[in-house]
Design an enzyme around this catalytic site. Sequence first.
Site, PDB file in Angstrom:
ATOM      1  N   ARG A 113      29.788  36.505  34.373  1.00 40.54           N
ATOM      2  CA  ARG A 113      30.284  36.240  33.011  1.00 40.54           C
ATOM      3  C   ARG A 113      29.591  35.066  32.334  1.00 40.54           C
ATOM      4  O   ARG A 113      29.677  34.924  31.128  1.00 40.54           O
ATOM      5  CB  ARG A 113      31.800  36.053  33.035  1.00 40.54           C
ATOM      6  CG  ARG A 113      32.521  37.387  33.112  1.00 40.54           C
ATOM      7  CD  ARG A 113      34.001  37.237  33.252  1.00 40.54           C
ATOM      8  NE  ARG A 113      34.355  36.696  34.560  1.00 40.54           N
ATOM      9  CZ  ARG A 113      35.587  36.475  34.961  1.00 40.54           C
ATOM     10  NH1 ARG A 113      36.586  36.726  34.153  1.00 40.54           N
ATOM     11  NH2 ARG A 113      35.829  35.990  36.157  1.00 40.54           N
ATOM     12  N   ASP A 184      38.294  45.179  24.433  1.00 38.06           N
ATOM     13  CA  ASP A 184      37.404  44.349  23.606  1.00 38.06           C
ATOM     14  C   ASP A 184      36.122  45.130  23.339  1.00 38.06           C
ATOM     15  O   ASP A 184      35.906  46.215  23.894  1.00 38.06           O
ATOM     16  CB  ASP A 184      37.123  42.982  24.265  1.00 38.06           C
ATOM     17  CG  ASP A 184      36.550  43.110  25.670  1.00 38.06           C
ATOM     18  OD1 ASP A 184      35.870  44.113  25.954  1.00 38.06           O
ATOM     19  OD2 ASP A 184      36.785  42.196  26.489  1.00 38.06           O
ATOM     20  N   LYS A 207      38.882  41.268  20.470  1.00 38.18           N
ATOM     21  CA  LYS A 207      39.543  40.191  21.226  1.00 38.18           C
ATOM     22  C   LYS A 207      38.875  38.849  20.942  1.00 38.18           C
ATOM     23  O   LYS A 207      37.657  38.767  20.870  1.00 38.18           O
ATOM     24  CB  LYS A 207      39.436  40.534  22.719  1.00 38.18           C
ATOM     25  CG  LYS A 207      39.874  39.452  23.673  1.00 38.18           C
ATOM     26  CD  LYS A 207      39.786  39.939  25.121  1.00 38.18           C
ATOM     27  CE  LYS A 207      38.538  39.462  25.816  1.00 38.18           C
ATOM     28  NZ  LYS A 207      38.484  39.826  27.239  1.00 38.18           N
TER      29      LYS A 207
HETATM   30  C1  R5P Z   1      35.522  39.956  29.586  1.00 28.62           C
HETATM   31  O1  R5P Z   1      34.847  40.208  28.585  1.00 28.62           O
HETATM   32  C2  R5P Z   1      35.766  40.943  30.676  1.00 28.62           C
HETATM   33  O2  R5P Z   1      35.264  42.198  30.371  1.00 28.62           O
HETATM   34  C3  R5P Z   1      37.252  41.051  30.977  1.00 28.62           C
HETATM   35  O3  R5P Z   1      37.922  41.565  29.840  1.00 28.62           O
HETATM   36  C4  R5P Z   1      37.839  39.713  31.332  1.00 28.62           C
HETATM   37  O4  R5P Z   1      37.025  39.033  32.228  1.00 28.62           O
HETATM   38  C5  R5P Z   1      39.221  39.888  31.923  1.00 28.62           C
HETATM   39  O5  R5P Z   1      39.726  38.620  32.224  1.00 28.62           O
HETATM   40  P1  R5P Z   1      41.271  38.354  32.244  1.00 28.62           P
HETATM   41  O6  R5P Z   1      41.900  39.392  33.131  1.00 28.62           O
HETATM   42  O7  R5P Z   1      41.377  36.961  32.799  1.00 28.62           O
HETATM   43  O8  R5P Z   1      41.769  38.428  30.838  1.00 28.62           O
END
Ligand code: R5P
Length: 315
Positions: A113, A184, A207
């Site tokens: 990420r 998102d 998002k």
């Molecule tokens: C971010 O863009 C990823 O695709 C996931 O949506 C994100 O890492 C999910 O993280 P969490 O479960 O902490 O919201």
Amino acid sequence: MVVVSGSNAGTMASELAESLGWSHHALETRRFPDTEGYIRIPSETIDALRNEPVVLVSNTFPDSGIVETLLMLDAIQDVRAGRLQNLREIGPQTLPGVGKGVILAVPYFGYSRQDKRFKPGESISARAIANMLATRCDGMVVLDLHAPAVLSEMSIPVSFTSAMPELAGHLKASVNPDFILSPDKGAIDRASSVAQQIGCEFSYLEKTRIDAHTIIHKAKDLDVDGKSVAIVDDMIATGGTICRAAEALRSQGAVEVHAACSHGLFTGGAIARLLRYVDGVHATGSLPNARDVISGGPALARGVNDILVELGLSS
Ligand code: R5P
């Protein structure tokens, strides 16, 4: 060909070996009392690693996985180059090299990420980790990498593979959703491919992440009244993204909501939190987790086959 694994991806390695009809060998891994890792290729595995190309299945998560992956690649390279010298003088000390043929398959690529530099001086961590690994293998396979563009200029070929076909098959059989939602914009390609395979409706949310635990979704009209919906993402960590998306869906009349992802990190009580908002949580076993209900082996096998062709090693 042979599949090997260390301490963090044994299940995926056996699923891969089963998908390809290859043998799977576990490497010896231990921890010293000070937490440093030890790895060794068992004597009975050395010949197998020299006779045919080898796929190491290993995660770069948690941090110890990065070190273990590097140590295993280094030991595999030594064995294939015939560098077997050891202080006890066990077995032949040197043998001829057997050439190229070390593939690293990473089910869950930790640090994916941090794929951009938002402020001067930041490490582009995903690229930094990948460059280190690339010095010790001939090709890489990565399953559902968060943002593949970050590895677009590697010194070795990289195959990006995805478990979305397996997610779609599982959701169709177990939930049969009417609607797939991407929580998102980043997950649109993945989630829409799932909707297409199932043959159902699709939409996405916009998002904004305020911090690791705070998510805001822009209000959007979704045609989900009375429908069963599955939210599809590459990973679930705290669960915040899914919980907020599920709230939006319920407030618009969704009667059943499921969450599905490739990578179930499920940090800090995420599953209990998620189950207050969704009816089911579905993940692959890319990393060990309590919701591993989808085999990632076939997806990893597609990536391995692609890289073997690219390296001219396919039989
Ligand atoms: C971010 O863009 C990823 O695709 C996931 O949506 C994100 O890492 C999910 O993280 P969490 O479960 O902490 O919201």
